[in-house]
Design a protein around this motif. Structure first.
Motif, PDB file in Angstrom:
ATOM      1  N   ASN A   1      -8.898  14.926  -8.415  1.00  0.00           N
ATOM      2  CA  ASN A   1      -8.612  13.845  -9.362  1.00  0.00           C
ATOM      3  C   ASN A   1      -7.516  12.910  -8.873  1.00  0.00           C
ATOM      4  OD1 ASN A   1     -10.546  14.820 -11.121  1.00  0.00           O
ATOM      5  ND2 ASN A   1      -9.091  15.999 -12.338  1.00  0.00           N
ATOM      6  N   TYR A   2      -6.541  13.465  -8.143  1.00  0.00           N
ATOM      7  CA  TYR A   2      -5.354  12.687  -7.795  1.00  0.00           C
ATOM      8  C   TYR A   2      -5.200  12.467  -6.292  1.00  0.00           C
ATOM      9  CZ  TYR A   2      -4.005  13.470 -12.624  1.00  0.00           C
ATOM     10  OH  TYR A   2      -3.983  13.493 -14.004  1.00  0.00           O
ATOM     11  N   ASN A   3      -6.231  12.785  -5.529  1.00  0.00           N
ATOM     12  CA  ASN A   3      -6.143  12.658  -4.077  1.00  0.00           C
ATOM     13  C   ASN A   3      -5.801  11.243  -3.642  1.00  0.00           C
ATOM     14  OD1 ASN A   3      -6.554  13.568  -1.275  1.00  0.00           O
ATOM     15  ND2 ASN A   3      -8.359  12.248  -1.365  1.00  0.00           N
ATOM     16  N   SER A   4      -6.501  10.252  -4.213  1.00  0.00           N
ATOM     17  CA  SER A   4      -6.278   8.868  -3.797  1.00  0.00           C
ATOM     18  C   SER A   4      -4.876   8.396  -4.167  1.00  0.00           C
ATOM     19  CB  SER A   4      -7.322   7.948  -4.434  1.00  0.00           C
ATOM     20  OG  SER A   4      -7.250   8.016  -5.845  1.00  0.00           O
ATOM     21  N   ILE A   5      -4.387   8.798  -5.342  1.00  0.00           N
ATOM     22  CA  ILE A   5      -3.042   8.394  -5.763  1.00  0.00           C
ATOM     23  C   ILE A   5      -1.982   9.043  -4.878  1.00  0.00           C
ATOM     24  CG2 ILE A   5      -1.358   8.558  -7.630  1.00  0.00           C
ATOM     25  CD1 ILE A   5      -3.616   8.226  -9.598  1.00  0.00           C
ATOM     26  N   LEU A   6      -2.170  10.337  -4.566  1.00  0.00           N
ATOM     27  CA  LEU A   6      -1.200  11.031  -3.723  1.00  0.00           C
ATOM     28  C   LEU A   6      -1.147  10.412  -2.329  1.00  0.00           C
ATOM     29  CD1 LEU A   6      -1.937  14.740  -4.742  1.00  0.00           C
ATOM     30  CD2 LEU A   6       0.049  13.347  -5.371  1.00  0.00           C
ATOM     31  N   LEU A   7      -2.303  10.071  -1.770  1.00  0.00           N
ATOM     32  CA  LEU A   7      -2.325   9.426  -0.461  1.00  0.00           C
ATOM     33  C   LEU A   7      -1.650   8.069  -0.515  1.00  0.00           C
ATOM     34  CD1 LEU A   7      -5.921  10.287   0.816  1.00  0.00           C
ATOM     35  CD2 LEU A   7      -3.747  11.197   1.658  1.00  0.00           C
ATOM     36  N   LEU A   8      -1.890   7.335  -1.605  1.00  0.00           N
ATOM     37  CA  LEU A   8      -1.272   6.028  -1.751  1.00  0.00           C
ATOM     38  C   LEU A   8       0.244   6.144  -1.826  1.00  0.00           C
ATOM     39  CD1 LEU A   8      -1.607   2.962  -2.305  1.00  0.00           C
ATOM     40  CD2 LEU A   8      -1.654   3.533  -4.722  1.00  0.00           C
ATOM     41  N   LEU A   9       0.731   7.062  -2.650  1.00  0.00           N
ATOM     42  CA  LEU A   9       2.175   7.254  -2.768  1.00  0.00           C
ATOM     43  C   LEU A   9       2.783   7.701  -1.444  1.00  0.00           C
ATOM     44  CD1 LEU A   9       2.383   9.008  -6.260  1.00  0.00           C
ATOM     45  CD2 LEU A   9       2.916   6.626  -5.710  1.00  0.00           C
ATOM     46  N   LEU A  10       2.074   8.547  -0.707  1.00  0.00           N
ATOM     47  CA  LEU A  10       2.556   8.986   0.600  1.00  0.00           C
ATOM     48  C   LEU A  10       2.678   7.792   1.549  1.00  0.00           C
ATOM     49  CD1 LEU A  10       3.313  11.253   2.557  1.00  0.00           C
ATOM     50  CD2 LEU A  10       0.860  11.504   3.085  1.00  0.00           C
ATOM     51  N   GLY A  11       1.673   6.910   1.531  1.00  0.00           N
ATOM     52  CA  GLY A  11       1.734   5.727   2.383  1.00  0.00           C
ATOM     53  C   GLY A  11       2.880   4.805   2.014  1.00  0.00           C
ATOM     54  N   ILE A  12       3.122   4.635   0.708  1.00  0.00           N
ATOM     55  CA  ILE A  12       4.201   3.757   0.249  1.00  0.00           C
ATOM     56  C   ILE A  12       5.565   4.328   0.627  1.00  0.00           C
ATOM     57  CG2 ILE A  12       5.357   2.894  -1.819  1.00  0.00           C
ATOM     58  CD1 ILE A  12       2.588   2.549  -3.063  1.00  0.00           C
ATOM     59  N   VAL A  13       5.740   5.643   0.416  1.00  0.00           N
ATOM     60  CA  VAL A  13       7.016   6.277   0.763  1.00  0.00           C
ATOM     61  C   VAL A  13       7.270   6.188   2.262  1.00  0.00           C
ATOM     62  CG1 VAL A  13       8.247   8.482   0.849  1.00  0.00           C
ATOM     63  CG2 VAL A  13       7.015   7.824  -1.224  1.00  0.00           C
ATOM     64  N   ALA A  14       6.226   6.462   3.049  1.00  0.00           N
ATOM     65  CA  ALA A  14       6.376   6.381   4.498  1.00  0.00           C
ATOM     66  C   ALA A  14       6.722   4.957   4.932  1.00  0.00           C
ATOM     67  CB  ALA A  14       5.089   6.845   5.178  1.00  0.00           C
ATOM     68  N   GLY A  15       6.061   3.978   4.333  1.00  0.00           N
ATOM     69  CA  GLY A  15       6.359   2.592   4.671  1.00  0.00           C
ATOM     70  C   GLY A  15       7.773   2.202   4.297  1.00  0.00           C
ATOM     71  N   SER A  16       8.245   2.652   3.146  1.00  0.00           N
ATOM     72  CA  SER A  16       9.608   2.338   2.711  1.00  0.00           C
ATOM     73  C   SER A  16      10.638   2.945   3.659  1.00  0.00           C
ATOM     74  CB  SER A  16       9.836   2.847   1.286  1.00  0.00           C
ATOM     75  OG  SER A  16       8.931   2.248   0.380  1.00  0.00           O
ATOM     76  N   VAL A  17      10.394   4.176   4.084  1.00  0.00           N
ATOM     77  CA  VAL A  17      11.313   4.836   5.019  1.00  0.00           C
ATOM     78  C   VAL A  17      11.361   4.072   6.343  1.00  0.00           C
ATOM     79  CG1 VAL A  17      11.688   6.932   6.379  1.00  0.00           C
ATOM     80  CG2 VAL A  17      11.040   7.102   3.966  1.00  0.00           C
ATOM     81  N   VAL A  18      10.201   3.667   6.825  1.00  0.00           N
ATOM     82  CA  VAL A  18      10.159   2.894   8.066  1.00  0.00           C
ATOM     83  C   VAL A  18      10.916   1.581   7.906  1.00  0.00           C
ATOM     84  CG1 VAL A  18       8.630   1.624   9.624  1.00  0.00           C
ATOM     85  CG2 VAL A  18       8.016   3.925   8.883  1.00  0.00           C
ATOM     86  N   GLY A  19      10.734   0.908   6.751  1.00  0.00           N
ATOM     87  CA  GLY A  19      11.420  -0.364   6.533  1.00  0.00           C
ATOM     88  C   GLY A  19      12.925  -0.225   6.506  1.00  0.00           C
ATOM     89  N   VAL A  20      13.431   0.904   5.967  1.00  0.00           N
ATOM     90  CA  VAL A  20      14.881   1.112   5.878  1.00  0.00           C
ATOM     91  C   VAL A  20      15.476   1.497   7.221  1.00  0.00           C
ATOM     92  CG1 VAL A  20      16.672   2.573   4.879  1.00  0.00           C
ATOM     93  CG2 VAL A  20      14.837   1.681   3.433  1.00  0.00           C
ATOM     94  N   PHE A  21      14.848   2.435   7.919  1.00  0.00           N
ATOM     95  CA  PHE A  21      15.456   3.018   9.115  1.00  0.00           C
ATOM     96  C   PHE A  21      14.950   2.408  10.421  1.00  0.00           C
ATOM     97  CE2 PHE A  21      15.812   6.348   5.864  1.00  0.00           C
ATOM     98  CZ  PHE A  21      17.180   6.579   5.918  1.00  0.00           C
ATOM     99  N   MET A  22      13.808   1.765  10.397  1.00  0.00           N
ATOM    100  CA  MET A  22      13.276   1.158  11.626  1.00  0.00           C
ATOM    101  C   MET A  22      12.793  -0.262  11.357  1.00  0.00           C
ATOM    102  SD  MET A  22      11.180   4.398  13.269  1.00  0.00           S
ATOM    103  CE  MET A  22      10.440   4.877  11.700  1.00  0.00           C
ATOM    104  N   PRO A  23      13.687  -1.145  10.879  1.00  0.00           N
ATOM    105  CA  PRO A  23      13.258  -2.509  10.548  1.00  0.00           C
ATOM    106  C   PRO A  23      12.749  -3.304  11.748  1.00  0.00           C
ATOM    107  CG  PRO A  23      15.646  -2.347  10.552  1.00  0.00           C
ATOM    108  CD  PRO A  23      15.132  -0.949  10.673  1.00  0.00           C
ATOM    109  N   GLY A  24      13.112  -2.865  12.946  1.00  0.00           N
ATOM    110  CA  GLY A  24      12.682  -3.607  14.124  1.00  0.00           C
ATOM    111  C   GLY A  24      11.198  -3.545  14.402  1.00  0.00           C
ATOM    112  N   ILE A  25      10.509  -2.549  13.830  1.00  0.00           N
ATOM    113  CA  ILE A  25       9.080  -2.417  14.126  1.00  0.00           C
ATOM    114  C   ILE A  25       8.190  -2.887  12.984  1.00  0.00           C
ATOM    115  CG2 ILE A  25       9.601  -0.450  15.616  1.00  0.00           C
ATOM    116  CD1 ILE A  25       8.277   1.335  13.480  1.00  0.00           C
ATOM    117  N   VAL A  26       8.800  -3.364  11.886  1.00  0.00           N
ATOM    118  CA  VAL A  26       7.963  -3.736  10.733  1.00  0.00           C
ATOM    119  C   VAL A  26       7.059  -4.917  11.063  1.00  0.00           C
ATOM    120  CG1 VAL A  26       9.576  -2.802   9.052  1.00  0.00           C
ATOM    121  CG2 VAL A  26       9.792  -5.191   9.751  1.00  0.00           C
TER     122      VAL A  26
END
Length: 415
Positions: free
Chosen positions: A11-36
């Motif tokens: 039931n929640y697979n798509s939402i969990l994957l989406l949240l995982l992608g958003i969290v991963a993207g946010s972490v990359v934006g904070v700690f590795m802004p040079g590659i965004v």
């Protein structure tokens, strides 16, 4: 009992994957802004697929909904109720913003000396009547297929649906075609949305890595006020609207099925990109499909609570900047009128409020040095504004279902 984990993941697979992608993207934006900058093309590909699909999806959704509504479903009542809901929520959001600004005044902001020219993109000798004609209509059919002319395309789709409804037996094959096309485009949307975790994650990385630091500049106080009040309005008043529409069950269904539209709106800053996701979520919220297919696409261009709030904030900041009193009765009434217009003018595209800002400057006769201030604020509040604009369409559709739909709006069962 052993099947519960599997059912949950299903039931929640798509939402969990989406949240995982958003969290991963946010972490990359904070700690590795040079590659965004390298990640942004992934988000662009996903967004372009949505943009390419949204034109035919919009046409089939609106036209098929209208074509298959019979007299007992009272199309006129749906549209009349929709207009009343749109105006009511926009005015409520604008007036509440004025109250907040009264209690939490914003200091003047400093702007650059640059003056932006040509934002209206037309002949400077054109009258407002000429601009309205261009906004509502186009001269060639091919121009309807551009998202820059979205309101004209919505009007055309609306008229095609009414014509198909009125065509009687002779139009039956065309109505079948519209219904079939609508189902095909829904399946296309499901295919595109499989890339959402990667696409939205890449967009989050880009936004956090580039736009984020600017929030702490000269415009921190008005921006902080906007985001604080916007979040309050989003949580509290959308819950109130959902409760009015369908009681406690309405609140539960709205928030349970508003996760993906919320994430799409924040990450893409586009009402157009969020519209297909809203249409998919609407039946789960208890919104009848004919109501959703009329209200949500029209709401994308005509109903913008977030733009209403930002319009009032920008007018207020511009007045503070030049030392004029914003809280004069005539000024406040004019602001409400401009807000209603801006909620229509600010089309469903990223950063689409520049024409509305120029309308504001023109009506009040403000000096050109106010332009950079309203542009900067308008750009930096775009994620929250889009969130309120886009997700407000589904809660508006719930209200229309409650007051403008003949059948009971409670058409689904909770899963």
């Amino acid at each position: 009992m052993e099947r519960q984990p599997s059912t949950f993941l299903s039931n929640y697979n798509s939402i969990l994957l989406l949240l995982l992608g958003i969290v991963a993207g946010s972490v990359v934006g904070v700690f590795m802004p040079g590659i965004v900058g390298w990640l942004k093309p992934l988000g662009d590909v996903f967004l372009n697929l949505l943009f390419a699909a949204v034109i035919p999806l919009l046409f089939f959704a609106i036209a098929s909904a209208l074509a298959n509504i019979d007299a007992s479903q009272q199309l006129g009542r749906i549209v009349t109720t929709m207009i009343g809901v749109f105006l009511s929520t926009v005015i409520i959001s604008a007036v509440l913003t004025m109250v907040v600004l009264w209690f939490f005044p914003v200091d003047a902001v400093r702007t650059t000396e640059e003056v932006s020219d040509g934002l209206l993109g037309g002949d400077p000798n054109d009258t407002w009547a000429d601009r309205i004609v261009r906004f509502l209509t186009v001269g060639e059919f091919s121009q309807l297929l551009s998202r820059q002319n979205m309101l004209a395309f919505v009007i055309f789709s609306f008229l095609v649906g009414i014509a198909a409804m009125r065509s009687g037996e002779a139009g039956a094959p065309f109505r079948v075609f519209l219904a079939s096309g609508n189902e095909v485009m829904k399946q296309l949307l499901l295919l595109i949305m499989k890339a959402a975790p990667i696409g939205l994650g890449a967009y989050f990385a880009y936004q956090v890595g580039t736009i984020g630091p600017e929030l702490f500049g000269f415009y921190a106080k008005p921006l902080g006020l906007y985001y604080a009040f916007g979040l309050f309005y989003f949580v509290v008043f959308f819950s109130i609207y959902a409760y009015v529409a369908n009681g406690r069950q309405g609140i539960s269904r709205y928030w349970k099925n508003n996760v993906l539209p919320t994430a799409t709106a924040i990450s893409t800053c586009s009402s157009i990109a969020t519209m297909p996701v809203n249409l998919a979520a609407a039946p789960k919220m208890g919104i009848p499909v004919p109501v959703a297919n009329v209200v949500i696409p029209l709401g994308m261009t005509l109903h913008k609570d977030g733009s209403a709030i930002s319009s009032v904030v920008k007018i207020y900041v511009a007045f503070v900047l030049i030392g004029r009193d914003f809280f004069e009765p005539v000024t406040l009434l004019t602001a409400v009128g401009i807000t209603i217009l801006v909620s229509i003018v600010a089309g469903g595209i990223p950063n689409g409020g520049y024409i509305g800002e120029m309308l504001m400057i023109s009506v009040y006769g403000l000096p050109t040095e106010a332009i950079p201030a309203v542009m900067i604020i308008g750009t930096l509040v775009d994620p929250m504004a889009t969130l309120l604009n886009a997700t407000g369409d589904t809660v508006a559709a719930m209200l229309v279902s409650r007051f403008g739909w003949k059948s009971p709006p409670d058409t689904t069962t909770d899963e």
